[in-house]
Write a protein that holds these residues in place. Sequence first.
Motif, PDB file in Angstrom:
ATOM      1  N   ALA A   1      25.400  19.205  34.581  1.00  0.00           N
ATOM      2  CA  ALA A   1      25.062  19.824  35.860  1.00  0.00           C
ATOM      3  C   ALA A   1      25.365  21.314  35.831  1.00  0.00           C
ATOM      4  N   ASN A  15      19.581  14.245  40.365  1.00  0.00           N
ATOM      5  CA  ASN A  15      20.069  15.614  40.290  1.00  0.00           C
ATOM      6  C   ASN A  15      18.931  16.620  40.422  1.00  0.00           C
ATOM      7  N   TYR A  61      28.560  13.143  44.761  1.00  0.00           N
ATOM      8  CA  TYR A  61      29.070  12.217  43.742  1.00  0.00           C
ATOM      9  C   TYR A  61      30.169  11.393  44.408  1.00  0.00           C
ATOM     10  N   SER A 113      30.080  24.091  43.494  1.00  0.00           N
ATOM     11  CA  SER A 113      30.797  22.823  43.546  1.00  0.00           C
ATOM     12  C   SER A 113      31.753  22.817  44.735  1.00  0.00           C
ATOM     13  N   LEU A 121      23.945  17.129  45.895  1.00  0.00           N
ATOM     14  CA  LEU A 121      24.223  15.922  45.120  1.00  0.00           C
ATOM     15  C   LEU A 121      25.654  15.473  45.443  1.00  0.00           C
ATOM     16  N   TRP A 159      31.874  16.747  45.287  1.00  0.00           N
ATOM     17  CA  TRP A 159      32.761  15.673  44.825  1.00  0.00           C
ATOM     18  C   TRP A 159      33.322  14.980  46.066  1.00  0.00           C
ATOM     19  N   LYS A 199      23.569  21.461  44.845  1.00  0.00           N
ATOM     20  CA  LYS A 199      24.984  21.721  45.099  1.00  0.00           C
ATOM     21  C   LYS A 199      25.757  20.429  44.818  1.00  0.00           C
ATOM     22  N   LEU A 200      26.815  20.532  44.073  1.00  0.00           N
ATOM     23  CA  LEU A 200      27.584  19.344  43.688  1.00  0.00           C
ATOM     24  C   LEU A 200      28.751  19.149  44.664  1.00  0.00           C
ATOM     25  N   LEU A 256      28.777  14.462  34.481  1.00  0.00           N
ATOM     26  CA  LEU A 256      28.443  15.673  35.228  1.00  0.00           C
ATOM     27  C   LEU A 256      28.383  16.924  34.338  1.00  0.00           C
TER      28      LEU A 256
END
Length: 602
Positions: free
Chosen positions: A171, A146, A154, A245, A152, A196, A193-194, A168
């Motif tokens: 985060a 991370n 996931y 996200s 990032l 999913w 930046k996450l 998470l």
Amino acid sequence: MEISRWVLLLSFFLCLFASGSFCIENFHQAFPIVEPDPGHTKLRLSREGLEAIERITTPIAAVAVIGPYRSGKSFLLNQLLSLSCFEGFGVGHMRDTKTKGIWVWGTPIELDIDGVSTSVLYLDTEGFESVGKSNVYDDRIFALANVMSSVLIYNLPETIREADISRLSFAVELAEEFYGRVKGQDVAFEPAKLLWLIQRDFLQGKSVQEMVDEALRRVPNNDGNKNIDMVNQIRDSLAIMGDNSTAFSLPQPHLQRTKLCDMKDGELDPIYVRKRDQLKQLVASIIRPKIVQGKTLNGKEFVYFLEQILEALNKGEIPSTGSLVEVFNKGILDRCLKLYSENMEKLGLPLSEKALQDAHERSRVDAMQVFDQQHFGRHHAKKSVMQLNEEIEKVYKNVILANEYQSSKLCEALYTGCEDKMDQLQVLRLPSMAKFNAGFLQCNRSFEFECVGPSKANYERRMKKMLGKSRSLFIKEYNHRLFNWLVAFSLVMVVVGRFIIKFILIEIGAWILFIFLETYTRMFWSAESLYYNPAWHFIVATWETLVYSPILDLDRWALPMGFMLAIAIVYWRCYGGRKHGTRWLLPLYNNHKSGPNRPRSD
């Protein structure tokens, strides 16, 4: 041919001695940059991968893929890099995870991001929840990925689980606190930046974003369950990530997963290929260079940043994902603790317990205000607050001990001084009740005002007992010593008046005093009965007036004054009367028959 072999060997050794490590000729491969130790408890750096990164001179951005083991992370990275399984990251079809630690593809993808040439690194991470590893190890891999990455991903098979949400949770802390926390100030680092990424073939009429929103929806908690409150707190944090996200769905590439590495794009599911290309475009659109302390990092700076984070991880400063924020709060915590300690060191010990408590509260509030203004993290920072409180209490306990010691030391010195003073008053050459009372009050007042702190109560009791004993002893000896002094004084004055001064009134007065003292005690059988006589009280009052006053303390000046008076009398007797023919107005001893003008008898 033989010569070329020797040239290659020589160049190898020259490269080895020049750089201190093995030189890499082919960077078009995967390299480990972080490896686990044999016990899978700590992480260590791998020089091969670091060399691949250090050679980069342009700003770096990193894409890291994380997720459970056996979830297709390495295959996904190869797809994003347009590489086959035989060219790119190793893909394993066994039950054990293939990737250990964190790996990097040695040849970065060059992108133009906002007019800046950027080298994009792709990172593969060891999967979570594999056999023979601790949760702490998984957390450290996640934390490191991370921190290093700009995006990032996931990678989640099928659905979002509660464990995924919990992992998470922190985060958001990074997104909220580290990035843009204080306008106009450099931040520790810009979080990733996450993304999913949910891999499944159908969503039951729901979009992937709807699935994420549903997973993050608050759980009803009518009974006030603390565990549910904690879960809802995590969901609230993740729900407000906003632009940081993104949710994306990716169908399975083919039903026969074990044969994926042998298939070309034409053999894969067309929907998968189309979505994969969309994912590439999405990653390229959201990726940005890694920002640390307000600036981009080149290869060497990126490696140095990685070394710092890994050192913190291995020291246990980041024991789990939920407390990654703590390592960045550690410096702030140390500064706040130093501020508290400096404020407490400025205190002039000893202090009363209430004054010390008030100073402690003021210093604690100051430290907490600084921490509230500068700390990172809203929820996980609670641990830092608790730690700061604990450290402050430790320092405060030491201050309390120091205050007790200083209080005891001061009060003991005052008590000893008063004790010595009382001993001196007991042995006055000329006993004086007024002088004793003045010394008694001075000791009592100085002790009352100067003795402070927790030891005061104990020493007050000792002081009161000591002063009471000294006063009783002095009063007991006072009248007896005064009686003896007056008897001796009357006899001395008889001699002085008779033979030295030859002043008859002095001799008469001295005889009257001597006779009164001796006769009264003989008549009433004891000297103690004299002490209740009004005449004795008059004598005592006269004595006190003569021997002590705030201006003249006869006990101190008796010997010098007596010596000077003796010199004056001797001088007068030897020279004064003959030279001036002085005559006293009062009657002196004078025998006219023995004078020089008496008539001769013969």
